[in-house]
Each structure stands twice: as C-alpha cells, then as structure tokens.
Design an enzyme around this catalytic site. Structure first.
Site: not given
Lengths: 425, 306
Positions: A60, A62-63, A152, A179, A232, A305, A309
């Site tokens: 899990h 986020h790229l 997600d 999710h 999660h 997860d 940012h």
C-alpha cells in the site's frame, strides 16, 4: 554473490546462515559454521552483524507518478522504498491520470524497470477515474500487470457496483483492497471524534464511518464467497469485525500501518498537519486493539500507506492540509521497535507481516528466504537506535509525525533480484 | 505583561494572565463609561484585523478598541475561497510582518489557523475566533460581565445552553471559567454535543432544568440555520421548544442570575424576546465589556518589556 553470516529470519527461526544468490535467485543456503566457499571472482558481502529478512513487501504505497511528481516520482519513491528495506511495493491508483487502464499500468511498470530500484506492482482502480460509476478496464489492467484493485482514498459508494466489482475481479484472479469510509458519516471530518476533536474543535469522524464499510465489505465477501482485503484498519471495533468474520470462515484479510499502532489522536493537539491522515489517528483503546489484532492474526500485514506530500500541501491550516504520512523510511524501524522490542511479535512473525503475508494475499513471488526464491533480501542492524529526521528522507515527502522520535532497527542493505539496490554509506 | 507572544486561547493562558487582562479591562471599562476614547497605549502601533469569516461585531469591536488606544488600524477581509486558491495564510502573515504590523487579529474558519500564523510571524497574534476551537476575547468579555455583576468568578455556576459542538465560545468559556473557579453545566441536543465535553471539565446535563438549576449565569449560544439542514434537529420551532430558553425556564436559575449571549441572537429560537429584553439580560452590556476586554488585550500584548 554470497552474503556471509547474517542472522537469517526463516520459517524455522533465526539462524546464522550464508546465502548465495545467482541470476537473481537464492541459489544456496548453508549454516554459517559450515560456510559457503566463494567461487572464483564471486563477490562476498560480510553480513555478520546484520539480520536478514525476506525482502520486505509494502502492498500500500502512493507513488504519485504520473501526475503529482512534485510530491513523489517513481524514482524517488522506489529509492525511498529500498532505503526502507522494501524490495516490492504496490502502488495505489490515485494518480493523474488514474490507473484505470492498461496504458497507465504499463507506464508505471516500465518506468519502475527503468529506474531499477525495487519491483513495483500497480494496483488498478475499481471504477473508471475512481468516480464510482463504471467498472474500470479490469481485464486489460490485469494483462498489463496490475496485482489488485482498489479505489484507495475512497469507498465505492454504490454497494451493488462493489459487489459486481468483486465478482468481475475474481474472474481475473484479482482481489479488491477496500478503503473503508462512509462519506456521509465522515462529512468533512479531519480527525477522530473524541477528546482531542472536542479540545481542538477540529471536525471529528466517528469509528462507525470506518466500521460500517468494513462490515459491508465483509458481508459482500461472505455472501459472494469471495475474498476481500481491508485497508489500513484503525478502529478497535473494526479489528473485532474482522476477527469475527475470520472466525466464521469469511475470506477476509486486513492490513494496518505503523502510525495506527504507534500514535493516538493526542498527536493532533498542536494542530500539526503531519498528524493528519485518513483514517484518522484514534484513541489508545484502538491502538492497543490494532496491536492485539496483529498479534492474534486478525490483521495479516503491515503496510505504510506511504502518502508523500509537498510541504506546500501541509504548511497550511489543518483542515486544508492534505491527508497522509510519508512512511517508507520509518516503517521497518517503527514496526521492529513497537512490535518486536515491544514483545508483541517474534522476528519471524514480523517477517510474515511485512513480507510473506502481503505476498500470500496478492499472490506475489517472495516472502521467504529459501533456495529457488527470488533473491530479495533486507538486511538490518537491530541494535542501532536512530532519530527520525525527515530532512534525511530520500522520499520527496517529508511529512511525518514521527520527526524527532528515536527508534531502533535500521535497514543497512536491500537486495532485489540478487542486486544490491541500497546500502547505507 | 503577558507570558505569551500571542493570545490564541484560554486553554493556554495561565490564570494570572486571565486575571491581569480582566483587571485592566475593568479600568478600561471605567474609561469608556467616562467617555474617554483618547488612550495612548498603542500610539505608533499598527493593528491589522485579518478576517477569513464574516463578522461585524467582533471586528468592529477590535478596531474601535485599537483606535481608542491610538493605534493605526487596517482591516483585511478575505473570502476563504479565493484565499484557498491564492495566497496561503503563511504568506499573508509574512507580508503583514514585512509591513511592520504589530498585532494581527485573526478570525478563521479552521481551528488552529491562528496558531499556524503565530508560529510564522513576529507580530503578536490575537485569535478572534478559529473554527470550533476558541474565541478568547468573547469568553473574557463574558467573564468581565460576570465579575461586574458578582464581584468574582470563583464559585459561580454557569449554565451554557445550545450548540456546544460548533461553539468556540463555549470552549473558551469553559477553559477560562474553570481556571477562575467557576463550575460549568451544559445542555445541548445530543447531535450538537461534542463527544468529550465532560472530560474537559463541564457537567453535561440531561435537561435544561438540570443545567439551569441554581445557575448564576445562563449563556445562550447562537444556532446556525445550516445545522437544521445538516439534520442536527428537525426545525427551528422544535429547537426553540426543546432547547431554547424562555422566561419560565429562567426561573430554575438563581433569582439574580444574568443571561448572556455572544450575539447575534436569533430571537425566539435560542432565547425568547422576553429573555433578551428582560431585566436579567446582560447582552447589551456585554458589547461594551467586549470593547474594554479587547483594549486590555491589545495593551498587555504590546507592552514593552522594561
């Protein structure tokens, strides 16, 4: 190449072993006292002060690439992954464009191969554009290498569509990773509804917002006789729902993240937007239940997860700040510190939660140090205490509520398909 | 002298600081009664009111307070939507700092925004209401009103009725009143009661009568019409009937009890006109108290260290 003398975490306990890797696979394993003799010109790496885990897998992540390259790219994200000890990661589809077709999935796989750090498996969106209307091109994405489906960041609101998605996905051997969040209950909430939401006046959302959808997905899986995976998990009541479902044979698996077993909503007290995450940090009772769920097997695996940012997305008013924690570079140490040093899991169980279980859930190769397996290895110094300093992250996302926290256990080297992809200088 | 650079809320202020503000506010109020609007405490200082939410009375009150003490004042109004697309709060703060602003009075729809601003700027920051978090000047003016009427706050029983969940006024009052030794009882529809108000030190009551019983001060809170649309209660009529305050209910409070309200009041909803205009109402007096409190806050915050 031979990795000499590490304490190796295997299915049968921790043993001092030499590991030979050849052509990307584990070619031989021998007890260190017998030793493997290096062949002519064969590279040897002394690992005698390190512990070797089966290559960690994070299902899990986020790229952010394509679309949000100011937050993270496939290159920085996979650099961050191998620094955190991960040899395989699965990336969520909330990119721009969304991973809802084979083109985006193909791009991600190709770009990951090009940057050549760790293995990257895309996860496809359940619906086109994550809009919750039409199923995305599931068959085509599967052909392009997608390993699971997830909306997600969102829940598929329409329950009937979700049921169809689970059924159609099963034709292609894919699971839905859910999710769980009832939007109407969350209703703009940014933190857990409890003492700290009362104190700060930040809008809270109650546990039921998560639990109702966990229960819904369990009901669907049970009715349809299909597997489902819960993302999660953060609530004590959600842990209990999953425990009960497993007890009656529902094919449900679940994950949690280091922040849910390490922090509580007390972290929001000073309005630090780095504590803003979805689902929100909850209470001590929830934290303890998540740990209990990891211990008794209710929660199968640990994921990050990883939600990097840009500082601009966080250095604003709490309610306007982006949700998420940059987690790849702290996950192993937090898990080791909280769970193994904390007396909850053995090293073998930690290896299961962070490697074998995600491999099992998604049908990935890996998760075990055994002859014939891909040579994916994570070496860590379990004695090293260090302090989390986001400025030293290689991830573009410096957003972590763990800044300044001292943890134990440091990844020293990560080997993917027999090649050293990260080694601490 | 206050110990903090900023006044972000009564949760953070120490009892002594609250007492110091109130004590100066009493003297400011005497000056206002005497018609003195020519103070010099803030001469040469500039005060900016930076409001991200509509407000007439709080903003006007702060601006008058600053002007009556000799400050330059500038008001910046920002529609939240345009700000979200444009300049960030942090950048706006830096700009005001560069303009040599001494005090920024901020109102913002998001809790914690004044704290973020205070961290960014060298100027003193006064929170004029942030989200559902705090509204310190309102609570201080309520407390000033109580001190005027009862002499001291210690031992008073204060009943707060209405939308506690969304109320920064209720929170600030609770923190301040508890620090000065009062007890606080609240009654609200369950839909408008935060999950842990009793853990913060309030007595959460199960009826208006219980909350009002023996109260020295009865505080009404404004109910926003949008709460009805959000399904928190069926109608304003029903709200008034089951959660409002009328003259009959007021009899449960002590004989000499006063009624306060942060305003503006929805007549006939949270309070009946009989209560608003009745002999126990302190609502109009509160407005002047507000001016005095804000004059005291500005003075103490900008006092030079000797």
């Amino acid at each position: 190449m031979i990795f000499y003398g590490a304490d190796v975490v295997t299915k049968d306990g921790v043993k001092k072993l030499d590991i030979r890797v050849k052509r990307g696979k584990i070619a031989a394993i021998a007890p260190a006292e017998e030793g493997l003799a290096a062949g002519r010109g064969e590279q040897v790496v002394d690992c005698s002060l390190l512990t070797a885990f089966p290559g960690l897998i994070d299902m899990h992540v986020h790229l952010r690439d394509p679309g949000f390259e100011n937050k993270e790219t496939i290159e920085t994200g996979t650099m961050s992954a191998v620094k955190g000890g991960f040899t395989q990661i699965c990336c969520m589809p909330n990119t721009k464009p969304v991973i809802d077709n084979k083109v985006v999935a193909t791009y991600i796989k190709a770009r990951a191969r090009e940057v050549g750090r760790c293995k990257v498996h895309p996860i496809g969106a359940i619906t086109e554009g994550q809009k919750g209307e039409n199923l995305s091109a599931i068959g085509g994405m599967k052909a392009a290498g997608v390993v699971a489906l997830s909306e997600d960041g969102k829940t598929v609101r329409n329950t009937s569509l979700m049921a169809n998605a689970m059924m159609y996905a099963s034709d292609f051997g894919l699971k839905c990773l859910c999710h769980c969040e009832d939007e109407s209950l969350v209703n703009g909430g940014v933190v857990h509804a409890g003492y700290y939401s009362t104190l700060t006046g930040l809008k809270g959302s109650i546990r039921a917002a998560e639990d109702i959808i966990i229960a819904r997905e369990i009901c669907l899986a049970e009715s349809l006789g299909l597997p489902v995976h819960i993302c999660h998990v953060s609530t004590y009541s959600g842990v209990q729902l999953i425990r009960e479902a497993k007890a009656r044979g529902v094919q449900v698996t679940a994950e949690t993240c280091p922040h849910y077993f390490t922090l509580t909503d007390a972290a929001i007290r000073d309005f630090d937007p780095d504590s803003k995450v979805n689902p929100p940090l909850r209470e001590e009772r929830d934290r303890l239940s998540v740990i209990e769920g990891l211990k008794d097997g209710t929660i199968d695996c640990i994921v990050t997860d990883h939600a990097p940012h840009h500082a601009d997305d966080k250095n604003v008013e709490y309610s306007y700040a982006a949700f998420g924690i940059s987690g790849l570079e702290t996950s192993f140490a937090l898990s080791y510190t909280m769970l193994v040093k904390g007396g909850v899991l053995t090293l073998g169980e930690l290896a299961d939660k962070m490697s074998a279980a995600p491999a099992r859930i998604l049908g990935l190769e890996g998760g075990e140090i055994a002859v014939g397996m891909p040579a994916d290895l994570t070496f860590a110094d379990l004695g090293e205490a260090w302090t989390v300093d986001p400025a030293k992250f290689v991830s573009k996302g410096k957003n972590t509520p763990f800044k300044g926290r001292t943890v134990t256990g440091r990844v020293k080297m990560t080997v993917v398909d027999g090649k050293i992809k990260y080694r601490e200088k | 002298m206050l110990k903090h650079k900023d006044i972000l809320g009564l949760y953070d202020l120490e009892r002594e600081e609250i007492e110091e503000i109130l004590s100066l506010a009493h003297r400011m109020k005497d000056r206002l009664r005497a018609g003195d609007k020519h103070g010099t405490e803030l001469e040469g200082k500039s005060v900016t009111t930076l409001f991200y939410e509509n407000s007439t009375r709080t903003r006007t009150s702060f601006e008058y307070a600053a002007k009556f003490l000799g400050a330059h004042t500038v008001s910046v109004s920002v529609a939240t939507s345009s700000v979200r697309k444009g300049e960030t709060l942090v950048d706006t703060g830096k700009t005001l700092d560069a303009l040599r602003c001494d005090v920024i009075v901020i109102r913002h729809p998001v809790g914690g925004a004044p704290a973020l601003l205070a961290k960014t700027v060298g100027a003193h920051v006064i929170n004029a209401g942030d989200g559902m978090n705090e509204h310190p000047s309102q609570a201080l003016l309520d407390m000033l009103t109580m001190e005027e009427k009862f002499g001291s706050i210690g031992g008073l029983k204060v009943a707060i009725l209405g939308d506690i969940l969304h109320s920064r006024v209720a929170r600030s009052n609770l923190y301040g009143l508890k620090k000065l030794g009062a007890s606080v009882s609240v009654y609200a529809p369950r839909t408008l009661l935060p999950p842990a108000f009793s853990e913060l030190g309030a007595t959460v009551c199960s009826s208006r009568e219980e909350a009002l019983d023996g109260a020295d001060v009865v505080m009404g809170l404004r109910i926003q019409l949008e709460r009805q649309k959000a399904g928190n209660f069926p109608s304003l009529g029903e709200y008034a009937k089951y959660y409002g305050l009328d003259e009959a209910l007021l009899k449960y409070a002590k004989k000499g009890a006063i009624v306060t309200h942060p305003g503006p009041v929805n007549r006939g909803v949270e309070l009946t006109s009989g209560v608003i205009d009745g002999p126990q109402s302190a609502i109009e007096e509160q407005v002047t108290s507000g001016l005095a409190v804000r004059m005291a806050m500005l003075t103490l915050l900008t006092e030079e260290t000797l």
